[in-house]
Enzyme design. Structure first.
Site: not given
Ligand SMILES: *Cc1c(COP(=O)(O)O)cnc(C)c1O
Length: 476
Positions: A117
């Site tokens: 993120k």
């Molecule tokens: C947010 C997240 C996901 C999922 O991503 P999306 O964009 O919601 O599909 C997967 N793995 C981790 C470690 C995350 O923080």
């Protein structure tokens, strides 16, 4: 470039108009009116851009196709300020690592909070600061987190002018490492609110505050959730960077496997593919919360109730519905906004599901858009973590393990590399790693001893009046 709503609202907006917004006024999600096409010559040029000038310059090239209301020199400076080796740990920013025959890991988790993120949120922080200064405005971000999103937002917004963050989280329910990451921030503009309750109580508080339009306007309340178009756009860049690293010629194709929850990450892959990036398949990997796997297998999209949403050892994928999924369905339906509105605005709220299995368009999810899917369980996760460690000496986090498990099942022809997106580092989910391997994962040096740092957090009851009073007293 103009942006439209998936539910057919007549307005067309520019990038900076939707930057600070959430949903479109009709409840739809924003998408560009068309996907800019990247031709062979451009892709060849971008190979040298990435190899010779770096990730930040590649980001500038791609973002420029979607953003025409920030002067080019400013946008370029924002990209270069965001994607640095200091912040992301390496000059490549998203290095590829070979795992085994035909299988690669793309590292997206070397940013400040060790989850993918950061890739988008770090840019968002700089874009917000830039745009707010240009308008002479301020913004109070109010959100709820069970872990990754909240800390990525705080690390992106810390010290930024014009922005304050008020982040609720369920008291005592995040991992000790996640709590330490968030609560150790001492920046004046960052406020941690630990709510006596569960994650749903935090989300209810956010809804209650957003529904109070007068409060929302008076205190300039905004969000940074995963439906924000700018976040999605920032993520498109690493699909190009992954492709460029895995191939030498544009005739070559690659596939991606993406550990998925809200469909934000893999939706960026869909956008990259729509732009003409030679992606063979986009494989959606879910955990026990398999809303998306069910759809791609059967054509039925069925949101889950909270009793039906499992708490798993890949918690950032524990979703009851996938908030970005409407974007893909809009494209799948040939951009039929009236139908998208019926499905998402009406049928889902009244029946909790819709069924496209009988529609010939559903088959195109695989045949035309390249989608495939699979699911992984706690036992699969442990087995994959153990197996990668014993055979390759590589420790993957629990979410990435779900991706590797599904990627192995979905690996296509040997000449099409399969790239698994590494969405977090194992230290964030140390308890499950220890369960799998019998020892704790390696901790990057800069996180040594963070649990002992002083914490800045206010414990509050799950009471909207208390939250509002807190926000009021912390806004001048
Ligand atoms: C947010 C997240 C996901 C999922 O991503 P999306 O964009 O919601 O599909 C997967 N793995 C981790 C470690 C995350 O923080």
């Amino acid at each position: 470039m103009k942006y439209l709503s998936t539910r057919g609202h007549a307005d067309r907006k520019r990038f900076c108009e939707i930057l600070l917004e959430g949903l479109a006024p009709d409840g739809g999600l924003y998408l560009p009116e068309h996907y800019p096409q990247v031709d062979d010559a451009t892709l060849t040029r971008w190979r040298s851009v990435y190899h010779e000038q770096g990730y930040a310059e590649l980001a500038f090239e791609i973002l420029s196709l979607y953003i025409d209301d920030i002067p080019a020199a400013d946008l370029q400076a924002l990209c270069h300020k965001t994607y640095t080796a200091e912040v992301f740990g390496t000059g490549e920013i998203v290095p590829l690592r070979h795992l085994e025959d035909g299988l690669w890991l793309e590292a997206l988790s070397n940013g400040p909070t060790l989850a993918f993120k950061d890739m988008a949120m770090q840019l968002l922080g700089n874009l917000f600061e830039y745009e707010l200064a240009r308008r002479g405005e301020e913004l109070n971000i109010f959100g709820a987190t069970s872990g990754d999103t909240g800390s990525a937002a705080e690390y992106a917004m810390r010290g930024k002018k014009g922005v304050r963050v008020f982040m609720t989280s369920p008291n005592g329910r995040m991992s000790p490492f996640q709590q330490a990451q968030m609560f150790s921030l001492q920046d004046e503009n960052i406020h941690n609110l630990a709510v006596e309750g569960v994650f749903d109580d935090c989300q209810d508080l956010v809804k209650a505050v957003s529904n109070d339009l007068e409060f929302k306007r008076k205190y300039k309340i905004g969000t940074v959730n995963s439906i924000n178009w700018a976040r999605l756009l920032a993520q498109v860049v690493y699909y190009f960077a992954g492709y460029i690293q895995a191939t030498e010629r544009n005739a070559q194709k690659v596939s991606f496997t993406v550990p998925s929850g809200n469909f934000g990450n893999v939706c960026a892959g869909h956008v990259a593919r729509m732009m003409g990036l030679p992606i063979e398949r986009l494989v959606v990997a879910t955990n026990e919360n398999d809303v998306l796997d069910e759809f791609f297998r059967t054509g039925v999209y069925r949101v889950r109730g909270s009793a039906d949403t499992h708490e798993t050892s890949s918690p950032s994928m524990d979703i009851s519905k996938a908030s970005n999924f409407e974007r893909f369905v809009f494209d799948l339906l040939g951009r039929d906004a009236a139908r998208t509105k019926r499905l998402f605005g009406e049928q889902l709220s009244s029946q909790g599901r819709f069924d496209l299995s009988a529609d010939p368009l559903f088959a195109q999810a695989a045949s035309r858009y390249g989608f495939a899917s699979g699911r992984s369980t706690h036992a699969d996760r442990l087995a994959t973590i153990r197996d990668n460690f014993s055979r390759h000496g590589v420790t993957v986090d629990t979410h990435t393990a779900d991706g590797v498990k599904v990627a192995r099942e979905q690996r296509g022809p040997a000449d099409v590399p399969m790239i698994v997106l590494e969405t977090a580092l194992p230290i964030k989910f140390a308890a499950t790693i220890a369960e799998a391997l019998g020892h704790e994962p390696e901790r990057p040096a800069r996180f040594e001893g963070i649990e002992a740092l002083p914490k800045k957090v206010k414990v509050i009851p799950a009471d909207v009046a208390v939250v509002k009073a807190y926000i009021e007293s912390h806004c001048p």
